[in-house]
Design an enzyme around this catalytic site. Structure first.
Site, PDB file in Angstrom:
ATOM      1  N   ASP A   1      -3.030   2.074   7.549  1.00 19.12           N
ATOM      2  CA  ASP A   1      -2.209   0.823   5.647  1.00 19.12           C
ATOM      3  C   ASP A   1      -1.912  -0.832   5.855  1.00 19.12           C
ATOM      4  O   ASP A   1      -1.893  -1.101   4.872  1.00 19.12           O
ATOM      5  CB  ASP A   1      -0.794   1.878   6.000  1.00 19.12           C
ATOM      6  CG  ASP A   1      -0.810   2.961   5.666  1.00 19.12           C
ATOM      7  OD1 ASP A   1      -2.421   3.547   5.373  1.00 19.12           O
ATOM      8  OD2 ASP A   1      -0.310   4.262   6.100  1.00 19.12           O
TER       9      ASP A   1
ATOM     10  N   GLU B   1      -2.157  -1.193  -5.710  1.00 17.76           N
ATOM     11  CA  GLU B   1      -2.579  -0.555  -6.127  1.00 17.76           C
ATOM     12  C   GLU B   1      -2.636   0.352  -7.252  1.00 17.76           C
ATOM     13  O   GLU B   1      -1.218   0.826  -7.669  1.00 17.76           O
ATOM     14  CB  GLU B   1      -3.564  -0.039  -4.847  1.00 17.76           C
ATOM     15  CG  GLU B   1      -2.962   0.984  -5.044  1.00 17.76           C
ATOM     16  CD  GLU B   1      -3.745   1.850  -3.792  1.00 17.76           C
ATOM     17  OE1 GLU B   1      -4.809   2.028  -3.417  1.00 17.76           O
ATOM     18  OE2 GLU B   1      -2.797   2.182  -2.380  1.00 17.76           O
TER      19      GLU B   1
ATOM     20  N   ASP C   1       0.549  -1.277  -0.095  1.00 17.90           N
ATOM     21  CA  ASP C   1       0.328  -0.421  -0.116  1.00 17.90           C
ATOM     22  C   ASP C   1       0.802   1.291  -0.029  1.00 17.90           C
ATOM     23  O   ASP C   1       1.771   1.167   0.716  1.00 17.90           O
ATOM     24  CB  ASP C   1      -1.411  -0.454   1.673  1.00 17.90           C
ATOM     25  CG  ASP C   1      -1.827   1.264   1.367  1.00 17.90           C
ATOM     26  OD1 ASP C   1      -2.719   2.189   0.461  1.00 17.90           O
ATOM     27  OD2 ASP C   1      -1.834   2.073   2.357  1.00 17.90           O
TER      28      ASP C   1
END
Length: 335
Positions: free
Chosen positions: A321, A235, A141
Site C-alpha cells: 500500500d 486513485e 492509497d
C-alpha cells in the site's frame, strides 16, 4: 385539495411544484428516470424560502425565516422552534450581524424520529478563508485492510463502523421481521402496531448511528488532509464496478470511499488547495524505485494476498500500500 389548507406553507407548496416541473424537464432532456411521487414513509422533508420584503439589507435575523437567538429559529407556519448544534460559523455571523441572506430552508425528519434544519446561505463575505500554503504534497492509497496509506508511510485504520454493530443490528432486524409477520397475520395496520413501530425505531436509530459515525470520521480526516497539504492525489475509484465483487461489496459499502473523495474535492476548492484523481493502472504492480511492473517481462504478478514484496530487479523491499501511494503521488505530479 388538502394542500390548499391554511396550515400548509404556501412557499413549501410552490417549491414542490417547481421541483416536480424540474424533474419532468430533466426526464424529457435525458430520456430516462420517470419522476414519481414520494411514498408515505417514516422519513420526510419539505422546503420553504426566506423572504426579505421590506428590508434593505439581509441578515440572519430579519427575514421571514430567521434566528431569534443562538438557540431559537422562527419559521413560516411552524413558529418559534428550539435548535441544538448550531455551527460556530453561523453563530459568529449572527452575533456580529454580518450581512447574510437565507435562501432555501429545508426541514427534514429521519426514520429515527430526529429533526434537522438546513439553510442555504449567501453572502458577499466568504464563509471560509483560503489556507496558507504548506509546500507539501501527498498521495493516498485507499484499501480495506486500513482505510488509507499515504506516500509518507502513515496508515489510518479502518474503523469498520458497520461490523461493530452487525450482530446487534441483525438481531434487531430479525425481531422487526417477526413482529411484522405477526401484525399481518392478526390483520393489523403496521402504522398502528405499537410493538412493530417500537422495533422499527430501534433499527432506524442503529442505522443512523452508523451513518453519523462514518460521516464524522470522513469529515475529520478529509479536512486534516486538505489543511496539511497543498496537493492531495488519489486513485479514481469506480464504486459500481467494485461493488460487483460480492465477497467485498459489504466492506466497500461500509468504508465510504466515494463520499471521502467527494469531500476532498469540494474542500480543496473551498480552502484554495488542489485535489487530483489519477488512473490507478499499474500503481500497485509497479516498483516506484526502478519502474519495474510486476506481471510483465517474466515477473510474477502480485496477488491480492501479497501485502509485502521485493522487487526482482532492484531488490527494493515494498509494503504494497505504501508503494502504491508513492506511485499515485508521482503520477499526479507528472500529469
Amino acid at each position: 385539495s388538502f394542500l390548499r389548507v391554511k396550515e400548509i406553507d404556501s412557499l413549501a407548496l410552490a417549491n414542490a411544484i417547481q421541483n416536480y416541473r424540474k424533474a419532468w424537464n430533466h426526464y424529457r432532456k435525458i430520456g430516462h428516470g420517470i419522476p414519481t411521487f414520494h411514498k408515505k414513509r417514516s422519513d420526510w422533508s419539505y422546503q420553504t424560502n426566506c423572504q426579505y420584503p421590506k428590508q434593505k439589507e439581509a441578515y440572519l435575523d430579519n427575514g421571514t425565516a430567521k434566528f431569534i437567538d443562538a438557540k431559537h429559529v422562527k419559521l413560516p407556519k411552524l413558529g418559534v422552534i428550539c435548535i441544538a448544534g448550531l455551527r460556530k460559523l453561523i453563530k459568529d455571523r449572527l452575533l456580529k450581524r454580518v450581512s447574510t441572506r437565507i435562501g432555501t430552508v429545508t426541514i427534514k425528519k429521519t426514520a429515527g424520529d430526529q429533526f434537522y434544519l438546513s439553510m442555504q446561505l449567501g453572502s458577499d463575505i466568504a464563509f471560509a478563508q483560503k489556507l496558507p500554503k504548506t509546500q507539501s504534497q501527498i498521495g493516498i492509497d485507499l484499501n480495506l485492510d486500513n482505510f488509507l496509506t499515504d506516500s509518507n508511510g502513515a496508515m489510518v485504520a479502518n474503523p469498520c463502523f458497520y461490523r461493530q454493530v452487525k450482530k446487534k443490528l441483525a438481531h434487531a432486524q430479525s425481531v422487526l421481521s417477526r413482529r411484522q409477520r405477526r401484525a399481518k397475520q392478526e390483520g393489523h395496520n403496521l402504522r398502528m402496531a405499537k410493538n412493530y413501530q417500537k422495533q422499527r425505531l430501534l433499527v432506524a436509530k442503529l442505522h443512523a448511528k452508523i451513518c453519523r459515525q462514518r460521516e464524522d470520521f470522513l469529515q475529520v480526516l478529509s479536512t486534516a488532509l486538505i489543511k496539511k497539504h497543498d496537493l492531495v492525489v488519489a486513485e479514481e475509484l469506480r464504486s459500481k464496478n467494485l461493488l460487483k465483487n460480492h465477497a467485498l461489496s459489504q466492506a466497500i459499502s461500509d468504508v465510504g470511499w466515494r463520499r471521502f473523495l467527494n469531500m476532498l474535492a469540494y474542500k480543496a476548492k473551498l480552502y484554495g488547495k488542489e485535489f487530483q484523481t489519477i488512473d490507478p493502472k499499474y500503481t500497485t504492480q509497479r516498483c516506484h524505485n526502478c519502474g519495474t511492473i510486476m506481471g510483465q517481462n517474466g515477473c510474477r504478478k502480485l496477488k491480492l494476498k501479497d501485502r509485502e514484496w521485493t522487487c526482482p530487479m532492484c531488490q527494493t523491499y515494498h509494503i504494497r500500500d505504501w508503494n502504491a501511494a508513492v506511485n499515485i503521488l508521482e503520477k499526479g505530479l507528472g500529469s
